[in-house]
Design a protein around this motif. Structure first.
Motif, short mmCIF file in Angstrom:
data_model
loop_
_atom_site.label_atom_id
_atom_site.label_comp_id
_atom_site.label_asym_id
_atom_site.label_seq_id
_atom_site.Cartn_x
_atom_site.Cartn_y
_atom_site.Cartn_z
N GLY A 53 0.78 -1.23 0.00
CA GLY A 53 0.00 0.00 0.00
C GLY A 53 0.81 1.28 0.00
N SER A 54 2.11 1.21 -0.23
CA SER A 54 2.90 2.44 -0.27
C SER A 54 4.22 2.21 -0.99
N PHE A 55 4.93 3.30 -1.25
CA PHE A 55 6.24 3.25 -1.91
C PHE A 55 7.31 2.60 -1.06
N LYS A 56 7.06 2.43 0.22
CA LYS A 56 8.11 2.02 1.16
C LYS A 56 8.74 0.67 0.84
N ILE A 57 8.01 -0.22 0.19
CA ILE A 57 8.56 -1.53 -0.12
C ILE A 57 9.77 -1.41 -1.04
N ARG A 58 9.84 -0.36 -1.84
CA ARG A 58 10.97 -0.18 -2.76
C ARG A 58 12.28 -0.09 -2.00
N GLY A 59 12.34 0.78 -1.01
CA GLY A 59 13.57 0.95 -0.25
C GLY A 59 13.84 -0.19 0.70
N ALA A 60 12.79 -0.69 1.35
CA ALA A 60 12.96 -1.78 2.30
C ALA A 60 13.48 -3.04 1.61
N LEU A 61 12.88 -3.40 0.49
CA LEU A 61 13.29 -4.61 -0.20
C LEU A 61 14.70 -4.46 -0.79
N ASN A 62 15.01 -3.29 -1.31
CA ASN A 62 16.36 -3.08 -1.84
C ASN A 62 17.41 -3.27 -0.75
N ARG A 63 17.12 -2.73 0.43
CA ARG A 63 18.05 -2.89 1.56
C ARG A 63 18.20 -4.37 1.94
N LEU A 64 17.09 -5.10 2.03
CA LEU A 64 17.16 -6.49 2.44
C LEU A 64 17.84 -7.37 1.39
N LEU A 65 17.59 -7.09 0.12
CA LEU A 65 18.22 -7.89 -0.93
C LEU A 65 19.73 -7.71 -0.96
N LEU A 66 20.21 -6.58 -0.47
CA LEU A 66 21.64 -6.32 -0.44
C LEU A 66 22.33 -6.87 0.81
N LEU A 67 21.54 -7.40 1.75
CA LEU A 67 22.12 -8.08 2.90
C LEU A 67 22.50 -9.50 2.50
N SER A 68 23.50 -10.05 3.15
CA SER A 68 23.85 -11.44 2.91
C SER A 68 22.80 -12.37 3.53
N HIS A 69 22.83 -13.63 3.13
CA HIS A 69 21.89 -14.60 3.72
C HIS A 69 22.09 -14.67 5.23
N GLY A 70 23.32 -14.64 5.68
CA GLY A 70 23.59 -14.69 7.11
C GLY A 70 23.05 -13.48 7.84
N ALA A 87 6.33 -2.37 5.14
CA ALA A 87 7.18 -2.76 4.02
C ALA A 87 8.31 -3.68 4.46
N VAL A 88 8.96 -3.35 5.57
CA VAL A 88 10.05 -4.20 6.08
C VAL A 88 9.50 -5.57 6.47
N ALA A 89 8.35 -5.59 7.13
CA ALA A 89 7.74 -6.86 7.52
C ALA A 89 7.41 -7.70 6.29
N LEU A 90 6.91 -7.06 5.24
CA LEU A 90 6.56 -7.78 4.01
C LEU A 90 7.81 -8.32 3.31
N ALA A 91 8.83 -7.46 3.17
CA ALA A 91 10.07 -7.91 2.53
C ALA A 91 10.71 -9.03 3.34
N ALA A 92 10.66 -8.92 4.66
CA ALA A 92 11.23 -9.96 5.53
C ALA A 92 10.47 -11.26 5.37
N GLN A 93 9.15 -11.19 5.23
CA GLN A 93 8.36 -12.40 5.01
C GLN A 93 8.75 -13.06 3.69
N TRP A 94 8.90 -12.26 2.63
CA TRP A 94 9.28 -12.79 1.33
C TRP A 94 10.64 -13.49 1.39
N LEU A 95 11.56 -12.95 2.19
CA LEU A 95 12.94 -13.44 2.24
C LEU A 95 13.21 -14.32 3.46
N ALA A 96 12.15 -14.66 4.20
CA ALA A 96 12.25 -15.55 5.37
C ALA A 96 13.23 -15.01 6.40
#
Length: 326
Positions: A53-70, A87-96
């Protein structure tokens, strides 16, 4: 770790490629009614239709995708008035990845509910007496988790900027030149990233921040040439734009690229929320409607084509009822 580095347009381009298969390319729409009321042709970027529901997923997901698996496995921590936390909760759910979100006790119930529904842990705080950044930093340090700031991080700013490229592409597809763009502004991450993108495509485009009355920290900072801190927190319907000072990274960009900043009243915002619902058929929250409110003021009617960003749509039902009845 590059949290002190100011991102550039190349970082936004890379984020666009990284995120393109994850996100909605939200529509850019037009309305004859809005064009008449605004006194110019308006292209509306409906980011309220984005995941979460907002633009926030763009920045949150970009940050999480750039983190290592660890790093992701150790968890992420964010502080937010609502949409960034969602957005962070959603990106975190997608990436476990485990997620903890620090949110104000007076956040709209719809935003608290959305974050909890995604499985994130919610830590409540008092926005008037407690420091959310300190609380989140302490939790992150204690758990060895990665901090995901709402706007003042290069990966977040670069992710938010992908919206600017989409808006520019929509204008080009109509053979239009954007001469001005109005963007909601709290800490300044969305407008900073979007300004990098928009200026790369339309170098002469005037980009204006729009803030709620009482939260003109970006306007004051632009006038002073340095980051200013507000000394009060008045009530506003725009709970997502209650920043007390611009982010250091976002302001480093905004002071160079923005043409200025406007502020709008709660009454103007309610009118914009109502117009979005009745004419555009879009649910927009007050914070997401400030740029539309500025356009309805005919603030840029001298420009032949103006872009307006509707940045979020997580509105409480009571606010929608109030907007439609008042």
């Amino acid at each position: 770790m590059r949290a002190s580095i100011v991102p550039n347009v190349g970082d936004v381009m890379e984020a666009r490629m990284r995120l393109k298969d994850w996100l909605v390319a939200t529509p850019t729409i037009e309305s004859p009614v809005l064009n008449e009321l605004a006194g110019t042709r308006v292209l509306v970027k409906a980011e309220c239709l984005q995941h979460g529901g907002s633009f926030k997923i763009r920045g949150a997901l970009n940050r999480l995708l750039l983190l290592s698996h660890g790093q992701r496995s150790a968890g992420v921590v964010a502080y937010s008035s609502g949409n960034h936390g969602h957005a962070v909760a959603l990106a975190a759910q997608w990436l476990a990845a485990p997620a903890t979100i620090v949110m104000p006790r007076d956040a709209p119930e719809v935003k608290l509910r959305n974050v909890r529904r995604l499985g994130a842990e919610v830590i409540l705080f008092d926005r008037f007496t407690e420091d959310r950044e300190q609380i989140a930093s302490a939790i992150a340090n204690e758990r060895g988790a990665a901090l995901v700031p709402p706007f003042d991080h290069p990966d977040v700013v670069a992710g938010q900027g992908t919206l600017g490229f989409e808006l520019a592409a929509a204008a080009q597809a109509r053979n239009l030149q954007l001469s001005a763009v109005l963007i909601p502004c709290g800490g300044g991450g969305l407008i900073a990233g979007s300004a990098l993108a928009l200026k790369a495509v339309f170098p002469d485009c005037e980009i204006h921040a729009v803030e709620p009355e009482g939260y003109d920290d970006t306007a004051r900072s632009l006038a002073a040439g340095s980051r200013q801190i507000l000394d009060s927190q008045p009530a506003t319907l725009c709970d997502g734009l209650m920043a007390m000072t611009p982010g250091a990274i976002s302001f480093a960009i905004n002071k160079e690229l923005l043409a200025g900043a406007l502020n709008v009243s709660d009454d103007e915002v309610l009118r914009a929320v109502a117009l979005a619902a009745c004419d555009l058929k879009l649910v927009v929250e007050p914070s997401g409607a400030v740029a539309l409110a500025a356009a309805l003021r005919r603030s840029h009617s001298e420009h032949p084509c103006v872009g307006v960003v509707l940045s979020g749509g997580n509105a409480d039902a009571a606010v929608l009822v109030r907007a439609l009845t008042e």
